[in-house]
Motif scaffolding. Structure first.
Motif, short mmCIF file in Angstrom:
data_model
loop_
_atom_site.label_atom_id
_atom_site.label_comp_id
_atom_site.label_asym_id
_atom_site.label_seq_id
_atom_site.Cartn_x
_atom_site.Cartn_y
_atom_site.Cartn_z
N LEU A 48 91.18 12.17 64.57
CA LEU A 48 92.29 11.50 64.21
C LEU A 48 92.74 11.69 62.66
N VAL A 49 91.85 11.79 62.11
CA VAL A 49 92.02 12.22 60.50
C VAL A 49 92.70 13.64 60.36
N VAL A 50 92.31 14.58 61.18
CA VAL A 50 92.83 16.01 61.49
C VAL A 50 94.09 15.81 62.05
N LEU A 51 94.41 15.01 62.99
CA LEU A 51 95.61 14.95 63.60
C LEU A 51 96.64 14.40 62.54
N LEU A 52 96.22 13.21 61.92
CA LEU A 52 97.08 12.85 60.58
C LEU A 52 97.38 13.94 59.50
N ALA A 53 96.26 14.47 59.15
CA ALA A 53 96.57 15.69 58.15
C ALA A 53 97.72 16.85 58.84
N VAL A 54 97.59 17.06 60.27
CA VAL A 54 98.58 17.88 60.65
C VAL A 54 100.08 17.45 60.55
N ASP A 99 96.06 9.91 49.12
CA ASP A 99 96.66 8.66 48.66
C ASP A 99 96.79 7.77 50.00
N TRP A 100 97.54 8.22 50.99
CA TRP A 100 97.73 7.65 52.16
C TRP A 100 96.49 7.10 52.86
N MET A 101 95.59 8.12 53.09
CA MET A 101 94.25 7.88 53.89
C MET A 101 93.40 6.82 53.07
N THR A 102 93.53 7.00 51.59
CA THR A 102 92.64 5.79 51.02
C THR A 102 93.17 4.59 51.22
N ALA A 103 94.40 4.28 51.26
CA ALA A 103 94.70 2.89 51.59
C ALA A 103 94.88 2.32 53.13
N LEU A 104 94.74 3.41 53.84
CA LEU A 104 94.54 3.06 55.30
C LEU A 104 93.51 2.23 55.65
N PRO A 105 92.24 2.30 55.18
CA PRO A 105 91.32 1.29 55.94
C PRO A 105 91.61 -0.18 55.33
N SER A 106 92.35 -0.31 54.31
CA SER A 106 92.67 -1.66 54.14
C SER A 106 94.01 -2.26 54.99
N GLY A 107 94.39 -1.43 55.94
CA GLY A 107 95.48 -1.62 56.59
C GLY A 107 96.96 -1.50 56.30
#
Length: 342
Positions: A48-54, A99-107
């Protein structure tokens, strides 16, 4: 005295020690299932992380950007440049993604190019999409099981040939073709169902009748595919020794199918049904647009037009999480079923 421990009951050396140190089999099985689940979940998360990077990279490659797409009419180059700096579009794409991935775990799914929180934008549409896709998924599973099992009762018979032919034709039809056909027959020609979805005060469809055609448009192609999967899995099981033994024992065909062939076909069937989850959510984007359904399809279409990366990534993250959970469940079912076989 040679220091060897002897079991007082059996007189066998070392038996008591081996018994006391051995863990219950159930505990080992539970640990193995938990470890496998964590490993599968980690792999799904990495994909999923790879897909979001794409997604971030693909949006950057599109012509234009969110600053120019959402600019006011007549706004000058200086205003667009200021908006671009405000949105952080002048930074490298990998920094935006980090930055977007860093904030993702908090929803926190970020902020859209128009200043709205992405999680607020998806709060109502995504549950509507889950309702549409979940209903279509349940109907797909039920219909595919009935058709596949019915065809398997008499291999090569008239029912088997009919189910195979209609399932192949249904799977070959794209969702938008099925949607147009349903609109013509059930709405324009017969006026049985509403052609468009009207939302109530809570943002959900105002009537259950407005769900019928969108659900059918998603269910029909995936039922065709999964009926073929079920039929093929049961055909493979028919050649298994325990199934052939049940047939030789004179058991009724229905009992042989349900008690002996179907459990062995469960891993293949679970994989097919889980794969359909992604196809259902992907097809929902087209179906929602055609039926004016209040789901993520409209949100995603607007976000692509605006080159709004956080919104697109938010939709992909929510859909990817749902698909990953279903795939994880299918993997566990397959592992448990396969491991339980003699």
């Amino acid at each position: 005295m040679n220091g060897t421990t002897t079991n007082e009951t059996t007189g066998q050396p070392g038996a008591a020690t081996a018994h006391s140190s051995a863990a219950p089999p159930g505990r080992h099985a539970a640990r193995a299932v938990a470890a496998r689940a964590l490993g599968l979940l980690a792999r799904r998360a990495a994909l999923l992380v790879v897909l979001l990077a794409v997604v971030f990279a693909a949006v950057r490659l599109l012509p234009g950007d969110a600053a120019s797409a959402t600019s006011e009419r007549g706004e000058g180059a200086a205003g667009v440049a200021a908006r671009r700096h405000l949105l952080g579009l002048d930074r490298p794409v990998w920094e935006q993604f980090a930055d977007w991935m860093t904030a993702l775990p908090s929803g926190d799914l970020g902020t859209s190019a128009r200043g709205e929180r992405v999680d607020d934008l998806l709060a109502a549409p995504f549950p509507n999409t889950l309702l549409l896709g979940g209903t279509a998924f349940l109907l797909t599973v039920a219909a595919a099981l009935v058709l596949g099992c019915w065809a398997s009762l008499r291999p090569g018979g008239a029912v088997d040939r009919l189910v195979t032919l209609t399932s192949t034709a249904a799977f070959a039809l794209p969702e938008f073709v099925v949607s147009v056909g349903l609109l013509l027959v059930l709405s324009l020609w017969t006026d049985w169902l509403p052609a468009a979805t009207v939302t109530g005060a809570d943002g959900t469809p105002a009537s259950w009748t407005m769900l019928v055609m969108p659900v059918l448009a998603l269910t029909i192609p995936q039922t065709g595919w999964n009926a073929l999967v079920v039929r093929a899995a049961l055909a493979d099981q028919a050649a298994a020794p325990h199934v052939e033994a049940a047939v030789l024992d004179g058991l009724p065909p229905a009992r042989v199918l349900l008690r002996h062939a179907l459990p062995g076909a469960l891993p293949v069937m679970a994989t097919g049904f889980a794969t359909s989850t992604g196809m259902l959510l992907g097809g929902a984007v087209v179906v929602e647009t055609l039926f004016n359904y209040p789901g993520t399809g409209t949100v995603l279409a607007g976000a692509v037009a605006d080159r709004d990366t956080p919104v697109i990534a938010g939709v992909v993250a929510c859909a990817g999480a749902a698909v990953s959970l279903v795939l994880l469940l299918a993997d566990l079912i397959r592992a448990r079923t396969t491991g339980a076989r003699p």
